[in-house]
Design a protein around this motif. Structure first.
Motif, PDB file in Angstrom:
ATOM      1  N   MET A 126       0.800  -1.224   0.000  1.00 56.07           N
ATOM      2  CA  MET A 126       0.000   0.000   0.000  1.00 56.07           C
ATOM      3  C   MET A 126       0.835   1.277   0.000  1.00 56.07           C
ATOM      4  SD  MET A 126      -3.038  -1.101   2.671  1.00 56.07           S
ATOM      5  CE  MET A 126      -3.930   0.426   2.349  1.00 56.07           C
ATOM      6  N   LEU A 127       2.065   1.202   0.498  1.00 54.80           N
ATOM      7  CA  LEU A 127       2.885   2.406   0.588  1.00 54.80           C
ATOM      8  C   LEU A 127       4.062   2.398  -0.376  1.00 54.80           C
ATOM      9  CD1 LEU A 127       2.970   2.877   4.485  1.00 54.80           C
ATOM     10  CD2 LEU A 127       1.479   3.983   2.817  1.00 54.80           C
ATOM     11  N   ALA A 136       4.515   6.107  -4.550  1.00 56.64           N
ATOM     12  CA  ALA A 136       4.592   6.237  -6.006  1.00 56.64           C
ATOM     13  C   ALA A 136       3.631   7.319  -6.491  1.00 56.64           C
ATOM     14  CB  ALA A 136       4.288   4.898  -6.671  1.00 56.64           C
ATOM     15  N   TRP A 137       2.426   7.349  -5.916  1.00 62.40           N
ATOM     16  CA  TRP A 137       1.452   8.366  -6.311  1.00 62.40           C
ATOM     17  C   TRP A 137       1.936   9.774  -5.949  1.00 62.40           C
ATOM     18  CZ3 TRP A 137      -1.488  11.752  -3.270  1.00 62.40           C
ATOM     19  CH2 TRP A 137      -2.485  12.467  -3.958  1.00 62.40           C
ATOM     20  N   LEU A 138       2.546   9.914  -4.781  1.00 59.60           N
ATOM     21  CA  LEU A 138       3.080  11.219  -4.379  1.00 59.60           C
ATOM     22  C   LEU A 138       4.217  11.652  -5.305  1.00 59.60           C
ATOM     23  CD1 LEU A 138       3.148  10.801  -0.477  1.00 59.60           C
ATOM     24  CD2 LEU A 138       1.541  12.155  -1.835  1.00 59.60           C
ATOM     25  N   LEU A 144       8.004  13.256 -10.375  1.00 59.66           N
ATOM     26  CA  LEU A 144       9.183  12.436 -10.123  1.00 59.66           C
ATOM     27  C   LEU A 144       8.915  10.981 -10.499  1.00 59.66           C
ATOM     28  CD1 LEU A 144      10.286  13.838  -6.637  1.00 59.66           C
ATOM     29  CD2 LEU A 144      11.160  14.485  -8.896  1.00 59.66           C
ATOM     30  N   THR A 145       9.990  10.238 -10.715  1.00 63.97           N
ATOM     31  CA  THR A 145       9.864   8.817 -11.029  1.00 63.97           C
ATOM     32  C   THR A 145       9.741   8.019  -9.735  1.00 63.97           C
ATOM     33  OG1 THR A 145      11.235   9.101 -13.003  1.00 63.97           O
ATOM     34  CG2 THR A 145      10.950   6.848 -12.156  1.00 63.97           C
ATOM     35  N   PRO A 146       8.731   7.177  -9.605  1.00 65.07           N
ATOM     36  CA  PRO A 146       8.582   6.381  -8.383  1.00 65.07           C
ATOM     37  C   PRO A 146       9.791   5.482  -8.136  1.00 65.07           C
ATOM     38  CG  PRO A 146       6.579   6.315  -9.703  1.00 65.07           C
ATOM     39  CD  PRO A 146       7.628   6.964 -10.560  1.00 65.07           C
ATOM     40  N   ILE A 147      10.079   5.254  -6.880  1.00 65.86           N
ATOM     41  CA  ILE A 147      11.206   4.418  -6.482  1.00 65.86           C
ATOM     42  C   ILE A 147      10.727   2.989  -6.246  1.00 65.86           C
ATOM     43  CG2 ILE A 147      13.006   4.057  -4.750  1.00 65.86           C
ATOM     44  CD1 ILE A 147      12.891   7.032  -4.138  1.00 65.86           C
TER      45      ILE A 147
END
Length: 288
Positions: A126-127, A136-138, A144-147
């Motif tokens: 979920m996080l 990822a949504w933030l 920015l590219t999700p980590i």
């Protein structure tokens, strides 16, 4: 005479529970020590034989042992720093008079009561999920590219999860210590015009030093046995395998009962060594 009879009766009443607890602790330990001296592979039970300390030598000389020991120390040290420093800051915030103070305290303490496996699943799916996770949504919201946390930063991910679990415990202990601070000291410091930073370092910090040592002692003992968070999130690997997970791999993947038993005894010895020194430090701090 009556006092002696009362004492004897009390000991007889307590004896069954003490004996049961003793057997519950000693029998598994003795069996583990016994198996650690055997060459015992579950897939080949007929080859079981006594080999003395060879399992200990093999475990300590295993190339993966030093990596697991390093990961264990990094995990324990990082979580201690985050939980103690963060717990102190959170406790200072919770000690202020705010609206809905009891609800805020309950919400802060709540993560400590979540099972490690459940919290690891929440963080993983979920996080920290790189596709559908909150982080990822933030990241996408600000361009920015999700980590991919568990691929690019596996140890940091485990540290964050475990710290989230133990931060409430540290906060609760620190808050209890803060609330025992003498109000006259606070009033005297306010009258003398002492600033917030000197007040913290010269009055608050020495007062909660004992609570800090207790937090460090208790957390260290439990953090040395972290397993569920690693199993659920990264399933081991060079970056996150600690000593408990290394023992698990010997038992479940290699079916090496003797080697896993030796690893378990080594882990117990290391934990007791750390606990011994921490108890001495805590004892000196409490005496002072």
């Amino acid at each position: 005479m009556a006092t002696q009879q009362t004492t004897t009766a009390g000991r007889l009443l307590v004896a069954p529970s003490v004996i049961l607890l003793f057997l519950w602790m000693i029998v598994p330990l003795v069996m583990t020590i016994y198996f650690s001296t055997l060459h015992f592979i579950l897939t080949d039970p007929d080859s079981r034989s006594f080999i003395g300390l060879q399992n200990y030598i093999d475990f300590l000389s295993d190339p993966d042992f030093l990596g697991a020991l390093r990961n264990t120390l990094v995990l324990v040290g990082s979580v201690l720093v985050i939980s103690v420093v963060g717990g102190t800051l959170v406790a200072l915030l919770m000690d202020q008079q705010i609206y809905g103070q009891s609800i805020v305290r309950l919400m802060v303490i709540a993560p400590f009561f979540v099972m490690p496996t459940v919290s690891a699943l929440i963080w993983k799916n979920m996080l920290m999920n790189p596709v559908s996770g909150l982080f990822a949504w933030l990241a996408q919201s600000v361009g920015l590219t999700p980590i991919d946390w568990f691929t690019n930063a596996p140890m940091l991910s485990v540290i964050l999860i475990v710290s989230w679990q133990w931060l409430p415990f540290a906060s609760l202990i620190m808050l209890t210590a803060l609330q025992s601070l003498d109000e006259e000291q606070k009033e005297a410091a306010a009258l003398d015009g002492v600033g917030a930073i000197p007040f913290f370092f010269y009055i608050v910090l020495p007062h909660i030093a004992r609570a800090m040592t207790v937090v460090i002692l208790i957390e260290t003992i439990f953090l040395l046995s972290v397993f569920a968070e690693i199993y659920v999130t990264t399933n081991g690997g060079p970056s996150t395998t600690n000593i408990p997970f290394l023992v698990y791999e010997l038992a479940q993947h290699s079916y090496d009962v003797g080697g896993a038993s030796a690893g378990g005894i080594v882990a117990v010895v290391l934990a007791n060594i750390v606990a011994f020194f921490l108890v001495r430090v805590v004892g000196k701090n409490l005496e002072n």
